[in-house]
Design an enzyme around this catalytic site. Structure first.
Site, PDB file in Angstrom:
ATOM      1  N   ARG A 282       0.690  -1.182  -0.002  1.00 34.77           N
ATOM      2  CA  ARG A 282      -0.055  -0.116   0.247  1.00 34.77           C
ATOM      3  C   ARG A 282       0.888   1.316   0.184  1.00 34.77           C
ATOM      4  O   ARG A 282       0.767   2.306  -0.746  1.00 34.77           O
ATOM      5  CB  ARG A 282      -0.935   0.175   1.321  1.00 34.77           C
ATOM      6  CG  ARG A 282      -2.104  -0.893   1.195  1.00 34.77           C
ATOM      7  CD  ARG A 282      -1.815  -2.523   1.098  1.00 34.77           C
ATOM      8  NE  ARG A 282      -1.001  -2.664   2.349  1.00 34.77           N
ATOM      9  CZ  ARG A 282      -0.217  -3.775   2.355  1.00 34.77           C
ATOM     10  NH1 ARG A 282      -0.087  -4.751   1.154  1.00 34.77           N
ATOM     11  NH2 ARG A 282       0.334  -4.290   3.296  1.00 34.77           N
ATOM     12  N   CYS A 316      -4.850  -3.150   8.699  1.00 40.24           N
ATOM     13  CA  CYS A 316      -3.588  -2.657   8.061  1.00 40.24           C
ATOM     14  C   CYS A 316      -4.045  -1.088   8.247  1.00 40.24           C
ATOM     15  O   CYS A 316      -5.069  -0.835   7.353  1.00 40.24           O
ATOM     16  CB  CYS A 316      -3.131  -3.029   6.924  1.00 40.24           C
ATOM     17  SG  CYS A 316      -2.021  -2.072   5.861  1.00 40.24           S
ATOM     18  N   THR A 318      -2.571   1.558   6.576  1.00 45.43           N
ATOM     19  CA  THR A 318      -2.471   2.171   5.281  1.00 45.43           C
ATOM     20  C   THR A 318      -3.493   1.996   4.304  1.00 45.43           C
ATOM     21  O   THR A 318      -4.008   2.352   3.491  1.00 45.43           O
ATOM     22  CB  THR A 318      -0.980   1.884   4.757  1.00 45.43           C
ATOM     23  OG1 THR A 318       0.073   2.159   5.732  1.00 45.43           O
ATOM     24  CG2 THR A 318      -0.662   2.647   3.823  1.00 45.43           C
ATOM     25  N   THR A 360       3.378   4.512   8.637  1.00 44.89           N
ATOM     26  CA  THR A 360       4.240   4.746   7.537  1.00 44.89           C
ATOM     27  C   THR A 360       4.032   5.799   6.430  1.00 44.89           C
ATOM     28  O   THR A 360       3.007   6.668   6.960  1.00 44.89           O
ATOM     29  CB  THR A 360       3.501   3.539   6.457  1.00 44.89           C
ATOM     30  OG1 THR A 360       2.319   3.713   5.849  1.00 44.89           O
ATOM     31  CG2 THR A 360       3.495   2.232   7.024  1.00 44.89           C
ATOM     32  N   LYS A 402       8.690  -5.866   9.750  1.00 45.82           N
ATOM     33  CA  LYS A 402       7.943  -6.708   8.740  1.00 45.82           C
ATOM     34  C   LYS A 402       9.014  -7.811   8.349  1.00 45.82           C
ATOM     35  O   LYS A 402       8.745  -8.558   7.611  1.00 45.82           O
ATOM     36  CB  LYS A 402       7.935  -5.783   7.459  1.00 45.82           C
ATOM     37  CG  LYS A 402       6.496  -5.232   7.747  1.00 45.82           C
ATOM     38  CD  LYS A 402       6.024  -4.224   6.209  1.00 45.82           C
ATOM     39  CE  LYS A 402       4.710  -3.833   6.343  1.00 45.82           C
ATOM     40  NZ  LYS A 402       3.548  -4.723   6.323  1.00 45.82           N
ATOM     41  N   CYS A 433       0.657   1.877  12.266  1.00 44.15           N
ATOM     42  CA  CYS A 433       1.053   0.683  11.555  1.00 44.15           C
ATOM     43  C   CYS A 433       0.749  -0.554  12.465  1.00 44.15           C
ATOM     44  O   CYS A 433       1.388  -0.499  13.506  1.00 44.15           O
ATOM     45  CB  CYS A 433       2.520   0.717  10.963  1.00 44.15           C
ATOM     46  SG  CYS A 433       3.144  -0.623  10.024  1.00 44.15           S
TER      47      CYS A 433
END
Length: 473
Positions: A282, A316, A318, A360, A402, A433
């Site tokens: 994204r 999520c 984003t 993010t 991540k 995030c």
């Protein structure tokens, strides 16, 4: 238009007999344009075999479920299941389906209620399995049930090489059933109920010999045509668009479980997860116009919708930049994590609180948090560019969350941004995030620059919102 599904194959002849009786019923012939019938029969190794053990029962359950599930996909209104043994697990089937299966025993009970007085004798001719399962005793409590003594001959008449299931409706099979009916009549049974649906095929030849055997298939058909369509009540099922990212999905599910007031397994919420890590990144799309994730997200949502989810959660932050485009094309709601987070902060701390956003760069660039906060009269602090790089490193770096890390370098990187926002007066930090809470398991606050700063974990807040929704449907 009424659409009926008929489960064939659990007795080939009985399924065909029931289907034919539906087609030739007066209600259908006079209003053919109002009915749509779907008959499904698939290869089934025990199609004409007697039900003898647990493995046979499981096989029958799976067959019935698979066929009913196919009807559900075709938006059938009602399902007819012409098999007495299968009605022993009808409640299990119904729990897993969103379409109603009409209960054959309910149809027979309704008929008997209008035919007999309480405590009258009712003759029952059933298979070994149905007789042992005491299904008739469960449903026909108001009557005295009588079974013939020639059980082995009944089984031979139905399942033997020259039996009814093999297409022999005359000869020795008919004679065995005739003798059983005579015995029941001699004991005072005014009504004889066949607990094997194939026996409906013998109603006419037995009538020619003076025996009135209840035509259970016809009664089932009449009941189906007369009964109202009542959708079964749905247990709440939460759909989760997963894989964005994978660890955050697991974290979210754990938080749903943790926040559910359950005393046993069955008290927990049904969840269906479409774990799709192949959805394009994204942030990469928002910042650099790389592959657009919108269609992949929409496709995943539609799959959750098809699986019977009543609401969708997307762990999520984003990804919520794309919800506005997706939501109008869905039949079920996406629970908006960002709205939930901002509402919580205002309720908990008021609008004057200083809030820092750790997210993010894609989330920040999209302004999706800012737009929601601004409408509620709340302002957000974001890291300056050099510290935003530290946030991104903590998420996407070689030692970032991540990449599977939740301690060490990623925490050090994020701490720099936290201290920066704290110095600027932040009193609450949004872990914007869904991987960031993995660095602070079970923490609701941290100490930064010598003062305690509250943490707002959108994943936990979304989980609590989903639990609340599930318990108040």
């Amino acid at each position: 238009m009424k659409t009926f599904g008929i489960v064939g194959g659990l007795g080939t002849l009985s399924g065909g007999d029931l289907f034919f009786k539906l087609l030739k019923s007066k209600a259908v012939l006079e209003n053919q344009q109002d009915f749509h019938f779907l008959f499904e029969q698939h290869p089934y190794q025990q199609m004409n075999a007697r039900l003898e053990n647990e493995a046979d029962l499981h096989s029958r359950k799976f067959y019935a479920y698979t066929t009913c599930k196919a009807f559900e996909a075709k938006q059938v209104d009602k399902v007819l299941l012409p098999c007495f043994a299968s009605h022993g697990f009808i409640d299990q089937l119904q729990t897993e389906l969103q379409i109603p299966i009409l209960n054959l025993f309910d149809a027979l009970s309704y008929y008997l209620k209008n035919t007999l007085k309480k405590d009258e004798k009712v003759g029952i001719i059933a298979s070994d399995y149905v007789k042992k399962s005491k299904l008739f005793s469960r449903y026909f409590k108001d009557y005295e049930l009588v079974f013939p003594s020639s059980q082995s001959l009944i089984m031979e008449a139905v399942y033997g090489p020259q039996g009814i299931k093999n297409g022999y409706l005359e000869g020795i099979s008919l004679e065995y059933i005739y003798q059983a009916c005579l015995e029941l009549e001699q004991t005072g049974c005014r009504v004889i109920v066949p607990g094997i649906t194939e026996l409906s095929l013998l109603c006419e030849p037995l009538a020619r010999r003076g025996i009135r055997l209840m035509d259970v298939n016809q009664i089932y058909v009449n009941y189906a045509l007369a009964s109202e369509i009542r959708k079964p009540s749905k247990e709440f099922k939460l759909g989760i668009l997963g894989g964005v990212g994978p660890a955050a999905t697991v974290d979210f599910m754990a938080k749903v479980i943790k926040n559910t007031p359950a005393q046993k397994d069955q008290d927990h919420i049904k969840m269906v997860v479409e774990q799709n890590p192949q959805i394009p990144d994204r942030t990469a799309h928002l910042l650099r116009n790389e592959a657009d994730p919108t269609l992949a997200m929409f496709s995943t949502c539609k799959q959750l919708e098809a699986e019977g989810a009543q609401a969708i959660a997307i762990p999520c932050n984003t990804a919520h930049a794309f919800i506005e485009a997706i939501q109008p094309h869905l039949r079920i709601p996406i629970i908006h994590m960002l709205h939930v987070t901002i509402e919580h902060i205002i309720k908990q701390y008021g609008k004057a609180v200083k809030v820092g956003l750790l997210a993010t760069s894609g989330t920040i660039e999209s302004q999706v948090y800012h737009e929601i906060a601004s409408k509620e009269g709340l302002s957000l602090l974001i890291p300056e560019p050099e510290f935003q790089k530290e946030v991104m490193a903590s998420i996407y770096g070689p030692k970032g969350v991540k990449a599977g890390f939740s301690k060490g370098q990623c925490v050090e990187d994020l701490t720099k941004a936290i201290d920066h926002l704290t110095q600027r007066g932040a009193e609450v930090l949004i872990l914007g995030c869904t991987e960031l809470p993995l660095m602070f398991p079970d923490q609701t606050s941290i100490v930064s620059q010598g003062k305690r700063v509250e943490l707002a974990d959108p994943t936990t807040l979304l989980a609590k919102k989903c639990v609340h929704l599930a318990l108040n449907v």
